[in-house]
Design a protein around this motif. Structure first.
Motif, PDB file in Angstrom:
ATOM      1  N   TRP A  40       8.420   7.022  -2.378  1.00 27.34           N
ATOM      2  CA  TRP A  40       8.288   5.592  -2.078  1.00 27.34           C
ATOM      3  C   TRP A  40       8.230   4.834  -3.391  1.00 27.34           C
ATOM      4  O   TRP A  40       7.968   5.403  -4.453  1.00 27.34           O
ATOM      5  N   HIS A  41       8.495   3.558  -3.317  1.00 26.24           N
ATOM      6  CA  HIS A  41       8.340   2.702  -4.483  1.00 26.24           C
ATOM      7  C   HIS A  41       8.138   1.267  -4.033  1.00 26.24           C
ATOM      8  O   HIS A  41       8.615   0.867  -2.964  1.00 26.24           O
ATOM      9  N   LYS A  78       7.321  -2.435   0.127  1.00 21.94           N
ATOM     10  CA  LYS A  78       7.725  -1.146  -0.442  1.00 21.94           C
ATOM     11  C   LYS A  78       8.871  -0.564   0.369  1.00 21.94           C
ATOM     12  O   LYS A  78       9.205  -1.046   1.445  1.00 21.94           O
ATOM     13  N   VAL A  79       9.445   0.494  -0.183  1.00 24.62           N
ATOM     14  CA  VAL A  79      10.467   1.282   0.490  1.00 24.62           C
ATOM     15  C   VAL A  79       9.987   2.726   0.482  1.00 24.62           C
ATOM     16  O   VAL A  79       9.573   3.246  -0.556  1.00 24.62           O
ATOM     17  N   VAL A  80      10.018   3.350   1.650  1.00 26.21           N
ATOM     18  CA  VAL A  80       9.725   4.785   1.762  1.00 26.21           C
ATOM     19  C   VAL A  80      11.043   5.444   2.121  1.00 26.21           C
ATOM     20  O   VAL A  80      11.720   5.020   3.071  1.00 26.21           O
ATOM     21  N   TRP A  81      11.460   6.442   1.350  1.00 26.30           N
ATOM     22  CA  TRP A  81      12.775   7.045   1.523  1.00 26.30           C
ATOM     23  C   TRP A  81      12.676   8.559   1.727  1.00 26.30           C
ATOM     24  O   TRP A  81      11.705   9.183   1.331  1.00 26.30           O
ATOM     25  N   ALA A  82      13.696   9.075   2.354  1.00 20.64           N
ATOM     26  CA  ALA A  82      13.838  10.533   2.519  1.00 20.64           C
ATOM     27  C   ALA A  82      15.265  10.903   2.177  1.00 20.64           C
ATOM     28  O   ALA A  82      16.213  10.199   2.536  1.00 20.64           O
ATOM     29  N   LEU A  83      15.422  12.013   1.476  1.00 19.39           N
ATOM     30  CA  LEU A  83      16.733  12.479   1.025  1.00 19.39           C
ATOM     31  C   LEU A  83      17.107  13.755   1.769  1.00 19.39           C
ATOM     32  O   LEU A  83      16.256  14.628   1.974  1.00 19.39           O
ATOM     33  N   GLU A 105       0.829  -1.207   0.000  1.00 21.35           N
ATOM     34  CA  GLU A 105       0.000   0.000   0.000  1.00 21.35           C
ATOM     35  C   GLU A 105       0.863   1.257   0.000  1.00 21.35           C
ATOM     36  O   GLU A 105       1.868   1.326   0.699  1.00 21.35           O
ATOM     37  N   SER A 106       0.431   2.263  -0.750  1.00 18.01           N
ATOM     38  CA  SER A 106       1.180   3.517  -0.789  1.00 18.01           C
ATOM     39  C   SER A 106       0.990   4.275   0.521  1.00 18.01           C
ATOM     40  O   SER A 106      -0.049   4.154   1.165  1.00 18.01           O
ATOM     41  N   PRO A 107       1.992   5.060   0.911  1.00 17.96           N
ATOM     42  CA  PRO A 107       1.819   5.905   2.090  1.00 17.96           C
ATOM     43  C   PRO A 107       0.719   6.931   1.819  1.00 17.96           C
ATOM     44  O   PRO A 107       0.569   7.415   0.702  1.00 17.96           O
TER      45      PRO A 107
END
Length: 164
Positions: free
Chosen positions: A145-146, A155-160, A111-113
């Protein structure tokens, strides 16, 4: 190990990663504290102590969201003594390039955030949740995310974060 994580991240050359670290987190809310400790230790070893406050806040929100929303029902309340290795339902990854830092949380949900509009996030000041991704957006230089590819589900949720 990090190849599925790199798919869909911001346009960064994976060969330019100067440092990477990852840890498994058990499906318990106490894991948020462990994630913060791991973040402090990792940033310190990379001489990025000055970025701890912002990065730790974002890591805390991403891990909390994974535990709260991405695990099967009652997942974060289950009595699990220890989860080690790749079988852990939630993993925190940190990757450092010369001018960028990426924090990513892998979870088993497809599921998407779900984000709230900024005006909705703070309408009810007594609410105990609903501000996580708004804070991630506010304290990082970008996030997304992807879905995972290949044999891994979730999924992976990322922050840069841009580094000086």
């Amino acid at each position: 190990m990090l190849e599925p994580l790199r798919q869909g991240l911001p346009p960064l050359d994976p060969s330019g990663v100067s440092s990477a670290a990852s840890c498994s987190l058990p499906p318990r809310y106490e894991a948020v504290g462990s994630a913060r400790q791991f973040t402090r230790k990792t940033l310190s070893s990379w001489e990025l102590d000055d970025r701890f406050d912002d990065v730790a806040l974002v890591v805390s929100e991403l891990v909390t969201n994974a535990l709260r929303h991405a695990l099967p029902a009652h997942g974060a309340h289950a009595e699990v003594h220890c989860v080690v290795g790749e079988d852990a339902p939630v993993r925190l990854h940190m990757m450092r390039w010369s001018s960028r830092l990426v924090c990513a949380v892998r979870d088993p949900s497809d599921e998407s955030p779900v984000t709230r509009a900024p005006e909705d996030a703070f309408d009810d000041f007594s609410a105990e949740s609903g501000r996580g991704l708004f804070l991630v957006d506010s304290f990082s230089d970008g996030w997304g995310w992807h879905p995972l590819a290949g044999a891994l589900s979730g999924k992976v949720v990322w922050a840069l974060f841009q580094l000086a």
